[in-house]
Motif scaffolding. Structure first.
Motif, mmCIF file in Angstrom:
data_model
loop_
_atom_site.group_PDB
_atom_site.id
_atom_site.type_symbol
_atom_site.label_atom_id
_atom_site.label_comp_id
_atom_site.label_asym_id
_atom_site.label_seq_id
_atom_site.Cartn_x
_atom_site.Cartn_y
_atom_site.Cartn_z
ATOM 1 N N ALA A 1 -4.416 0.464 -17.924
ATOM 2 C CA ALA A 1 -4.798 1.882 -17.970
ATOM 3 C C ALA A 1 -3.569 2.761 -18.165
ATOM 4 C CB ALA A 1 -5.541 2.271 -16.698
ATOM 5 N N ALA A 2 -2.481 2.442 -17.464
ATOM 6 C CA ALA A 2 -1.257 3.239 -17.608
ATOM 7 C C ALA A 2 -0.707 3.149 -19.030
ATOM 8 C CB ALA A 2 -0.210 2.775 -16.591
ATOM 9 N N GLU A 3 -0.732 1.948 -19.593
ATOM 10 C CA GLU A 3 -0.246 1.789 -20.965
ATOM 11 C C GLU A 3 -1.132 2.547 -21.951
ATOM 12 O OE1 GLU A 3 0.103 -2.458 -21.451
ATOM 13 O OE2 GLU A 3 2.102 -2.476 -20.545
ATOM 14 N N LYS A 4 -2.426 2.450 -21.754
ATOM 15 C CA LYS A 4 -3.358 3.152 -22.640
ATOM 16 C C LYS A 4 -3.132 4.667 -22.586
ATOM 17 C CE LYS A 4 -8.211 3.844 -23.636
ATOM 18 N NZ LYS A 4 -9.543 3.896 -23.071
ATOM 19 N N ASP A 5 -2.854 5.178 -21.380
ATOM 20 C CA ASP A 5 -2.658 6.619 -21.199
ATOM 21 C C ASP A 5 -1.215 7.062 -21.429
ATOM 22 O OD1 ASP A 5 -5.327 6.744 -20.545
ATOM 23 O OD2 ASP A 5 -4.994 6.944 -18.390
ATOM 24 N N LYS A 6 -0.362 6.111 -21.833
ATOM 25 C CA LYS A 6 1.068 6.397 -22.044
ATOM 26 C C LYS A 6 1.692 7.009 -20.787
ATOM 27 C CE LYS A 6 0.604 6.551 -26.883
ATOM 28 N NZ LYS A 6 0.605 6.979 -28.141
ATOM 29 N N ASP A 7 1.295 6.467 -19.668
ATOM 30 C CA ASP A 7 1.800 6.894 -18.363
ATOM 31 C C ASP A 7 2.994 6.002 -18.026
ATOM 32 O OD1 ASP A 7 2.297 7.400 -15.709
ATOM 33 O OD2 ASP A 7 0.227 7.186 -15.058
ATOM 34 N N TYR A 8 4.150 6.388 -18.524
ATOM 35 C CA TYR A 8 5.342 5.556 -18.415
ATOM 36 C C TYR A 8 5.890 5.474 -16.988
ATOM 37 C CZ TYR A 8 4.878 6.045 -23.421
ATOM 38 O OH TYR A 8 4.379 6.049 -24.691
ATOM 39 N N ALA A 9 5.725 6.526 -16.219
ATOM 40 C CA ALA A 9 6.205 6.501 -14.833
ATOM 41 C C ALA A 9 5.424 5.469 -14.020
ATOM 42 C CB ALA A 9 6.088 7.884 -14.201
ATOM 43 N N ASP B 1 6.032 -2.502 -12.604
ATOM 44 C CA ASP B 1 6.813 -3.703 -12.936
ATOM 45 C C ASP B 1 7.149 -4.518 -11.696
ATOM 46 O OD1 ASP B 1 6.811 -3.414 -15.672
ATOM 47 O OD2 ASP B 1 8.769 -2.425 -15.757
ATOM 48 N N TRP B 2 7.481 -3.827 -10.612
ATOM 49 C CA TRP B 2 7.823 -4.525 -9.379
ATOM 50 C C TRP B 2 6.656 -5.410 -8.925
ATOM 51 C CZ3 TRP B 2 5.794 -4.772 -4.479
ATOM 52 C CH2 TRP B 2 6.604 -5.379 -3.517
ATOM 53 N N PHE B 3 5.432 -4.911 -9.071
ATOM 54 C CA PHE B 3 4.261 -5.654 -8.618
ATOM 55 C C PHE B 3 3.990 -6.906 -9.447
ATOM 56 C CE2 PHE B 3 3.446 -1.675 -6.459
ATOM 57 C CZ PHE B 3 2.961 -2.112 -5.240
ATOM 58 N N ILE B 4 4.403 -6.901 -10.708
ATOM 59 C CA ILE B 4 4.216 -8.096 -11.537
ATOM 60 C C ILE B 4 4.982 -9.267 -10.914
ATOM 61 C CG2 ILE B 4 4.670 -9.150 -13.784
ATOM 62 C CD1 ILE B 4 4.305 -6.303 -14.998
ATOM 63 N N SER B 5 6.261 -9.058 -10.641
ATOM 64 C CA SER B 5 7.072 -10.117 -10.029
ATOM 65 C C SER B 5 6.568 -10.469 -8.643
ATOM 66 C CB SER B 5 8.535 -9.667 -9.926
ATOM 67 O OG SER B 5 9.049 -9.422 -11.202
ATOM 68 N N GLU B 6 6.179 -9.478 -7.879
ATOM 69 C CA GLU B 6 5.712 -9.706 -6.516
ATOM 70 C C GLU B 6 4.468 -10.582 -6.496
ATOM 71 O OE1 GLU B 6 5.521 -9.448 -2.320
ATOM 72 O OE2 GLU B 6 7.144 -9.218 -3.768
ATOM 73 N N GLN B 7 3.536 -10.332 -7.401
ATOM 74 C CA GLN B 7 2.296 -11.111 -7.405
ATOM 75 C C GLN B 7 2.527 -12.546 -7.866
ATOM 76 O OE1 GLN B 7 0.596 -8.979 -5.165
ATOM 77 N NE2 GLN B 7 -0.823 -10.480 -5.996
ATOM 78 N N ARG C 1 3.681 2.980 -15.226
ATOM 79 C CA ARG C 1 3.930 1.660 -15.813
ATOM 80 C C ARG C 1 5.232 1.065 -15.294
ATOM 81 N NH1 ARG C 1 4.614 -2.572 -16.388
ATOM 82 N NH2 ARG C 1 4.454 -3.952 -18.166
ATOM 83 N N GLN C 2 6.257 1.889 -15.213
ATOM 84 C CA GLN C 2 7.558 1.411 -14.731
ATOM 85 C C GLN C 2 7.474 1.015 -13.254
ATOM 86 O OE1 GLN C 2 9.962 3.178 -12.598
ATOM 87 N NE2 GLN C 2 11.453 1.542 -12.836
ATOM 88 N N MET C 3 6.782 1.795 -12.433
ATOM 89 C CA MET C 3 6.632 1.481 -11.017
ATOM 90 C C MET C 3 5.899 0.158 -10.830
ATOM 91 S SD MET C 3 4.372 1.431 -8.200
ATOM 92 C CE MET C 3 2.933 2.376 -8.603
ATOM 93 N N ALA D 1 0.846 -1.203 0.000
ATOM 94 C CA ALA D 1 0.000 0.000 0.000
ATOM 95 C C ALA D 1 0.878 1.249 0.000
ATOM 96 C CB ALA D 1 -0.940 -0.007 1.202
ATOM 97 N N TYR D 2 1.924 1.211 0.825
ATOM 98 C CA TYR D 2 2.792 2.382 0.907
ATOM 99 C C TYR D 2 3.631 2.589 -0.339
ATOM 100 C CZ TYR D 2 1.399 4.114 5.357
ATOM 101 O OH TYR D 2 0.660 4.693 6.348
ATOM 102 N N ARG D 3 3.879 1.563 -1.119
ATOM 103 C CA ARG D 3 4.547 1.770 -2.410
ATOM 104 C C ARG D 3 3.676 2.661 -3.303
ATOM 105 N NH1 ARG D 3 8.837 -1.187 -4.750
ATOM 106 N NH2 ARG D 3 9.811 -2.539 -3.219
ATOM 107 N N PHE D 4 2.376 2.403 -3.277
ATOM 108 C CA PHE D 4 1.455 3.242 -4.061
ATOM 109 C C PHE D 4 1.343 4.641 -3.467
ATOM 110 C CE2 PHE D 4 0.058 -0.876 -5.690
ATOM 111 C CZ PHE D 4 -0.066 -0.582 -7.038
#
Length: 164
Positions: free
Chosen positions: A108-116, A122-128, A118-120, A54-57
């Motif tokens: 949603a981030a990819e659709k909005d071209k929100d690269y920051a 990435d950590w959650f993909i591996s974590e999940q 999207r990059q953040m 939660a605090y990462r977000f």
């Protein structure tokens, strides 16, 4: 700058992470009530991890100058389950819901071209992947030991050794 949609999804994710932490505290209490301190310890650590998520977000939103004005209310945590397997099945289902929510934010981030954002994320993909695998491995171990008391005892000892 992140879009309103991505921000809303992240705020929802913060609530989901806190809800998961709250639910894991309920599961911890369930095992404390049964005298299974190792299982309780595992869920205590799990709860702590969800708060960190939660605090990462929260920290990310603050770093991009987005204020957090409100979070949704949490539901009551269940402290009574029929058996050990039911607790871990509930945990796996919760982790799968979190994974799906993370995927929605990514989309949603990819659709909005929100690269920051999207990059953040990435950590959650591996974590999940790690989270779901961890719970599934415990479910597999529970399948192996069945109702054997010595097997439950050994699994309780093993889970009690979980570190950060």
């Amino acid at each position: 700058m992140i879009s309103k949609k991505v921000k809303k999804l992240m705020l929802d994710q913060i609530t989901m992470e806190f809800q998961a932490a709250h639910d894991y505290k309920g599961m911890e209490i369930c095992f404390l009530n049964k005298g299974l301190d190792g299982f309780a310890h595992w869920f205590n650590k799990q709860s702590q991890e969800e708060i960190e998520h939660a605090y990462r977000f929260i920290n990310f939103l603050n770093s991009v100058n987005e204020s957090i004005d409100n979070l949704d209310k949490l539901d009551a945590a269940n402290v009574k389950f029929t058996n050990i397997r039911d607790v871990f099945e509930a945990s796996l289902k919760q982790e799968q819901m979190v994974t799906q929510s993370i995927w929605k934010i990514i989309e949603a981030a990819e659709k909005d071209k929100d690269y920051a954002s999207r990059q953040m994320l990435d950590w959650f993909i591996s974590e999940q992947v790690e989270e779901e695998n961890s719970v599934q491995r415990i479910l597999d171990a529970l399948d192996l030991v069945g109702d054997e008391h010595i097997g439950i005892y050994e699994l309780d000892k093993k889970l009690g050794k979980r570190e950060d």
